[in-house]
Scaffold this active site. Structure first.
Site, PDB file in Angstrom:
ATOM      1  N   LYS A  74     -48.930  10.629  11.427  1.00 57.14           N
ATOM      2  CA  LYS A  74     -49.831  11.654  11.979  1.00 57.14           C
ATOM      3  C   LYS A  74     -51.397  11.064  11.600  1.00 57.14           C
ATOM      4  CE  LYS A  74     -47.899  15.212   9.775  1.00 57.14           C
ATOM      5  NZ  LYS A  74     -46.504  14.239   9.328  1.00 57.14           N
ATOM      6  N   THR A  75     -51.487  10.823  10.315  1.00 58.62           N
ATOM      7  CA  THR A  75     -53.099  10.388  10.130  1.00 58.62           C
ATOM      8  C   THR A  75     -53.265   9.155  10.590  1.00 58.62           C
ATOM      9  OG1 THR A  75     -52.572  11.381   7.592  1.00 58.62           O
ATOM     10  CG2 THR A  75     -54.416   9.771   7.982  1.00 58.62           C
ATOM     11  N   ASP A 119     -55.588  17.523   7.530  1.00 59.52           N
ATOM     12  CA  ASP A 119     -54.348  17.299   7.282  1.00 59.52           C
ATOM     13  C   ASP A 119     -53.747  18.715   6.698  1.00 59.52           C
ATOM     14  OD1 ASP A 119     -51.904  15.918   6.675  1.00 59.52           O
ATOM     15  OD2 ASP A 119     -52.563  14.682   5.101  1.00 59.52           O
ATOM     16  N   THR A 168     -46.770  19.392   8.700  1.00 60.24           N
ATOM     17  CA  THR A 168     -45.363  19.126   8.384  1.00 60.24           C
ATOM     18  C   THR A 168     -44.363  20.288   8.778  1.00 60.24           C
ATOM     19  OG1 THR A 168     -45.461  19.559   6.071  1.00 60.24           O
ATOM     20  CG2 THR A 168     -45.833  17.152   6.641  1.00 60.24           C
ATOM     21  N   ARG A 227     -43.355   4.903   6.579  1.00 56.79           N
ATOM     22  CA  ARG A 227     -43.863   4.987   5.415  1.00 56.79           C
ATOM     23  C   ARG A 227     -42.725   4.330   4.313  1.00 56.79           C
ATOM     24  NH1 ARG A 227     -46.895  10.081   3.621  1.00 56.79           N
ATOM     25  NH2 ARG A 227     -48.386   9.383   4.958  1.00 56.79           N
TER      26      ARG A 227
END
Length: 348
Positions: A74-75, A119, A168, A227
């Site tokens: 997302k980032t 975020d 999230t 990640r």
């Protein structure tokens, strides 16, 4: 089984949240352009169209909401949007915005068409959401000047900007805030094929020798999360340099991951502790969350937020009104014999 309370997330290589030493690694491996972003093809295609249209009109992109589990990009997508638009990228997080003045400081400093990334936007204090409504819709920022009877409201004009919110837990967003995002996307877990491509790309950046079978071995145990895949790659690289010839093939990758106690389903020791506790100590359940937390020596919130989602997604456990229950897949994964189903309970 661990006997004491663990510190949530410490040294857990399968955690999707970035850990201290890996934050710089994660940043260095992030793609810079939409073409370099692997996976999420539908999201990429739609964003590509919207970005191209905004650039052609010379306008700011509509506000974007990105939802999905941690570690899916997302980032990275927010940074890519700013890069493709050729505009400044300003980043903060919901918990960091505590007062209306914090929001005003960011919004009034934005340059035209900037991307303002928030975020964990679901953790934005409810009192501050109303500050975003006029800013998102009308590019206006009402500010109260003075106190008491002499207070007055001054409205500041804001430049065009794009708010990109990442969450999230999309269900925690209020409807008025969610409805003000013109573009909304949910990111899904990645396929092993896409993760293998990500591992190969990351290995090239890190100058790590790896073949496709080695990348696929890492991808299969990465829980569908880039990640996690990048973090496993880094650990496998260390193993290859110390125990091998520095090159990662399938055998080296599997040996390293076995050493890290990450099994073929992507479960680590702590995941298996939970499953084994339900299957063995509580005969498959149901077992309440608080009881399970005491039995495995972990905080209840950590089990619910960190461990359970993946176990549920993979069908190893299920939630019932009476508590957590292990499925047949859990017994099969642990190599345990599933107990016979109990007959109907007698009324007398």
């Amino acid at each position: 089984m661990s006997g004491g309370i663990r510190t949530p997330g410490v040294d857990r290589i399968q955690a999707a949240a970035a850990l201290g030493g890996d934050e710089e690694l994660d940043r260095s491996l992030r793609p810079r352009r939409l073409a370099d972003f692997v996976g999420q093809s539908a999201v990429k295609e739609q964003l590509g169209v919207f970005i191209e249209a905004a650039n052609a009109r010379g306008e700011a992109l509509d506000h974007v909401l990105l939802a999905g589990p941690p570690g899916l990009g997302k980032t990275s997508l927010a940074q890519i949007v700013a890069s493709e638009l050729g505009v400044p990228f300003v980043q903060t997080a919901g918990p960091a915005l505590e007062r209306k003045g914090d929001v005003a400081a960011f919004l009034t400093a934005l340059e035209p068409r900037s991307v303002f990334f928030v975020d964990e936007i679901h953790r934005l204090p409810r009192a501050l959401e109303e500050t975003f409504y006029p800013a998102m819709e009308d590019r206006k920022l009402p500010i109260t000047v003075g106190q008491g009877a002499g207070a007055r409201v001054v409205t500041l004009d804001l430049p065009q900007f794009t708010l990109v919110g990442a969450t999230t837990r999309a269900g925690l967003l209020t409807t008025p805030l969610r409805d003000r995002f013109g573009v909304s996307h949910r990111l899904d877990l990645y396929t092993p094929e896409d993760l293998a491509e990500i591992v190969l790309r990351s290995a090239g950046i890190l100058e790590v020798g790896i073949d496709r079978p080695g990348a696929e071995a890492i991808a299969r145990r990465s829980r569908g999360t880039p990640r996690v895949a990048n973090r496993l790659l880094k650990r496998v690289r260390d193993y290859a340099e110390v125990r091998g010839a520095g090159h990662i093939d399938q055998g080296v990758a599997e040996e390293a991951l076995d050493l890290l106690e990450v099994d073929h389903a992507g479960l680590d020791r702590l995941d298996r502790d939970i499953l084994e506790t339900i299957c063995v100590k509580f005969e498959g359940g149901p077992v309440g969350l608080s009881t399970l937390a005491v039995a495995v020596g972990e905080e209840a919130d950590t089990i619910e937020d960190v461990y359970e989602p993946y176990l549920l997604q993979q069908g190893f456990i299920k939630r019932t009104p009476r508590g957590r229950v292990a499925t047949g897949a859990a017994y099969e994964h642990l190599g345990l014999e599933r107990p016979a189903e109990a007959g109907p309970a007698s009324l007398f």
